[in-house]
Design an enzyme around this catalytic site. Structure first.
Site, PDB file in Angstrom:
ATOM      1  N   LYS A   1       0.850  -1.189   0.000  1.00  0.00           N
ATOM      2  CA  LYS A   1       0.000   0.000   0.000  1.00  0.00           C
ATOM      3  C   LYS A   1       0.883   1.235   0.000  1.00  0.00           C
ATOM      4  O   LYS A   1       1.519   1.564   0.992  1.00  0.00           O
ATOM      5  CB  LYS A   1      -0.929  -0.020   1.211  1.00  0.00           C
ATOM      6  CG  LYS A   1      -2.256   0.714   1.010  1.00  0.00           C
ATOM      7  CD  LYS A   1      -2.115   2.208   1.004  1.00  0.00           C
ATOM      8  CE  LYS A   1      -1.762   2.741   2.357  1.00  0.00           C
ATOM      9  NZ  LYS A   1      -1.683   4.252   2.398  1.00  0.00           N
TER      10      LYS A   1
ATOM     11  N   GLU B   1       7.455  -0.612  12.720  1.00  0.00           N
ATOM     12  CA  GLU B   1       8.584   0.317  12.868  1.00  0.00           C
ATOM     13  C   GLU B   1       7.972   1.694  13.026  1.00  0.00           C
ATOM     14  O   GLU B   1       7.448   2.260  12.067  1.00  0.00           O
ATOM     15  CB  GLU B   1       9.506   0.217  11.649  1.00  0.00           C
ATOM     16  CG  GLU B   1      10.916   0.733  11.907  1.00  0.00           C
ATOM     17  CD  GLU B   1      11.050   2.210  11.619  1.00  0.00           C
ATOM     18  OE1 GLU B   1      11.130   2.984  12.603  1.00  0.00           O
ATOM     19  OE2 GLU B   1      11.070   2.601  10.446  1.00  0.00           O
TER      20      GLU B   1
ATOM     21  N   CYS C   1      12.378   9.357  11.542  1.00  0.00           N
ATOM     22  CA  CYS C   1      11.956   8.889  12.861  1.00  0.00           C
ATOM     23  C   CYS C   1      13.130   8.682  13.805  1.00  0.00           C
ATOM     24  O   CYS C   1      12.977   8.757  15.026  1.00  0.00           O
ATOM     25  CB  CYS C   1      11.148   7.601  12.723  1.00  0.00           C
ATOM     26  SG  CYS C   1      11.994   6.278  11.825  1.00  0.00           S
TER      27      CYS C   1
ATOM     28  N   GLU D   1       6.923  13.527  18.825  1.00  0.00           N
ATOM     29  CA  GLU D   1       7.690  13.505  17.580  1.00  0.00           C
ATOM     30  C   GLU D   1       7.212  14.638  16.678  1.00  0.00           C
ATOM     31  O   GLU D   1       6.071  14.647  16.220  1.00  0.00           O
ATOM     32  CB  GLU D   1       7.518  12.153  16.879  1.00  0.00           C
ATOM     33  CG  GLU D   1       8.397  11.983  15.662  1.00  0.00           C
ATOM     34  CD  GLU D   1       8.284  10.591  15.060  1.00  0.00           C
ATOM     35  OE1 GLU D   1       9.314  10.043  14.635  1.00  0.00           O
ATOM     36  OE2 GLU D   1       7.158  10.049  15.014  1.00  0.00           O
TER      37      GLU D   1
END
Length: 497
Positions: free
Chosen positions: A189, A263, A297, A396
């Site tokens: 996807k 992840e 990240c 984040e």
């Protein structure tokens, strides 16, 4: 380096932007809606692709299920599947600059960085192809109640791979390469904001004759992603993205006992010990934060330094990071490009205002660059005297914002580094290798670097706590795509005699 104007004038090269790659063919979607992809630098339309409908996702899952259950693919020898990985690598190598152009225009990394990063993706496919000969697919044992015993590793089944917009091709490769080697079939996807490189991958798969249904490439928003996660025909989900979405995927997959690897996000810390040069640390941290404009990240966005060195370090960091050149990512002189999306720019600017409101000291940056009236740019930003429990230190941000946090001493610095819901990456800055190792062992994260941002995906990567479940990359990256089976026989098969 390719000329800026030339790249911008080059038409898109996707063969079938109006179609989806399902069951080995480029098929027309069930609906008429399309997705618009925006150039992050110009804020203008780049291209449009056909949007995946629930009916299309159902067809992709059915194709992958049929290919796994009824084709020879899962039963080929690993070295036979490895040949397809080598062909994918060759195809990507031939089109790496083209893929880098898509990445730069969609997401904003400098073209220099994009070319360098994508040029390494073929190596990953070749790495996993090489593992075909050395991975322990079958391990013999001496059973207690049988004449022959073996533990064999077999493909887990149909894999639903979902990747985000920041680095779609490389993140997809870390899922696709080991999954194909293992004998799985895949529904990939693509992110609706940045699908171009993955459509190139689908074109290469088609050109090399990858068997029908083994790799299916679709796109879409949350509805079809949730459909992929829920569907009982999908045996495993491999996801990279936010921790919030990862928790939802874990709950859904866990409800039907599907396998998953996640992840997820990070809020990584750089711990500066007192023996390390502050100017060198500032230069290293500034350079790594330019990577993908902070949309990484694993980025070291929290810097923890002894309070008696705090002000000196903040000044050094503001000088290096604040002088970074922001501009068109195709310009060879540019060090920091735009963020990927308008909503991401607004999110980062909102976090900056929150940091000011919470009492952190804005040292440099904090706004949209005055000289750039188009594009999703944010100035390189440094905060000092940041409270480790504040919003900008705990959440984040995914942008070019660094928070400097004062610590009482080394013990307190380690405590602050671990005081987060995340555990993806950290770093320790010191000239003493022994101290570096001792501190690294105490930092709760999947990776710890020394004197800078370091990662080696051939050794595996992933996170502690809410930064993920499982590992990708390296030999560890194969295991999530396999199930082990114990075989006990009354005699020894010919192949083992």
């Amino acid at each position: 380096m390719t000329d800026v104007l030339t790249v911008r004038e080059t038409p898109i090269s996707l063969q079938h932007p109006d179609r989806l790659y399902i069951d080995g063919s480029w098929v027309a979607p069930a609906g008429a809606s399309t997705l618009e992809v925006i150039d992050a630098t110009t804020e203008e339309s780049f291209y449009r692709i056909a949007e995946t409908t629930p009916q299309d996702m159902d067809a992709a899952i059915a194709a992958a299920r049929h290919a796994f259950d009824h084709s020879p693919w899962p039963f080929l020898e690993p070295r036979e599947r490895a040949e397809y990985l080598r062909k994918l690598a060759a195809g990507l190598r031939a089109r790496s600059e083209e893929a880098a152009t898509f990445w730069t225009r969609q997401t904003g990394p400098t073209f220099r960085m994009a070319v360098g990063s994508i040029s390494r993706v073929p190596n990953l496919f070749e790495y996993y192809a090489d593992l075909a000969e050395t991975y322990p697919w079958e391990t013999l044992d001496t059973p207690e109640f049988a004449a022959f015993g073996a533990v064999v590793n077999e493909p887990v089944g149909v894999v639903g791979a979902i990747v985000p917009w920041n680095t779609p091709l490389s993140l997809a490769a870390y899922k696709i390469a080991p999954a194909l080697l293992a004998g799985c079939t895949i529904v990939l996807k693509a992110p609706p904001e940045a699908p171009g490189e993955l459509y190139i991958l689908a074109e290469i798969a088609h050109e090399i004759g990858l068997p029908a249904g083994v790799l299916n490439v679709v796109n879409g928003h949350r509805t079809v992603s949730e459909q992929l996660v829920r569907d009982p025909r999908v045996d495993k989900i491999a996801f990279t993205g936010s921790s919030a979405v990862g928790r939802q995927i874990a709950a859904t997959a866990g409800g039907r006992l599907a396998r998953y690897t996640l992840e997820l996000g990070g809020k990584s810390a750089a711990v500066l010990l007192d023996d390390y040069d502050l100017s060198a640390a500032a230069a290293s941290i500034s350079q790594q934060e330019c990577s993908l404009n902070g949309q990484v990240c694993m980025s070291l966005t929290r810097v923890i330094v002894s309070k008696h060195r705090h002000d000196e370090f903040v000044d050094a960091l503001a000088s290096t990071f604040g002088s970074v050149k922001v501009g068109d990512p195709f310009d060879p002189e540019t060090q920091l490009g735009p963020l990927a999306l308008a909503k991401q720019q607004q999110s980062v600017l909102g976090y900056i205002q929150q940091g000011i409101a919470d009492g952190a000291r804005l040292v440099t940056g904090g706004k949209r660059p005055a000289h750039l009236d188009r594009g999703y740019f944010v100035e390189p930003t440094v905060f000092g005297n940041v409270d480790n429990r504040s919003t900008i230190a705990q959440e984040e941000l995914f942008g070019p914002v660094i928070s400097v946090i004062p610590a009482e001493n080394e013990e307190h610095a380690i405590e602050l580094a671990n005081d987060t819901q995340y555990g993806l990456n950290n770093a320790v800055f010191t000239n003493d290798n022994d101290r570096a190792y001792q501190v690294a062992r105490r930092l709760r994260s999947g990776t710890v670097g020394h004197n800078g941002f370091k990662t080696d995906t051939r050794m595996g990567f992933g996170g502690f706590k809410q930064s993920g479940v499982g590992r990708e990359g390296g030999i560890q990256g194969v295991a999530p795509y396999l199930e082990s089976k114990t075989v006990l026989l009354d005699g020894t098969p010919t192949r083992f005699q």
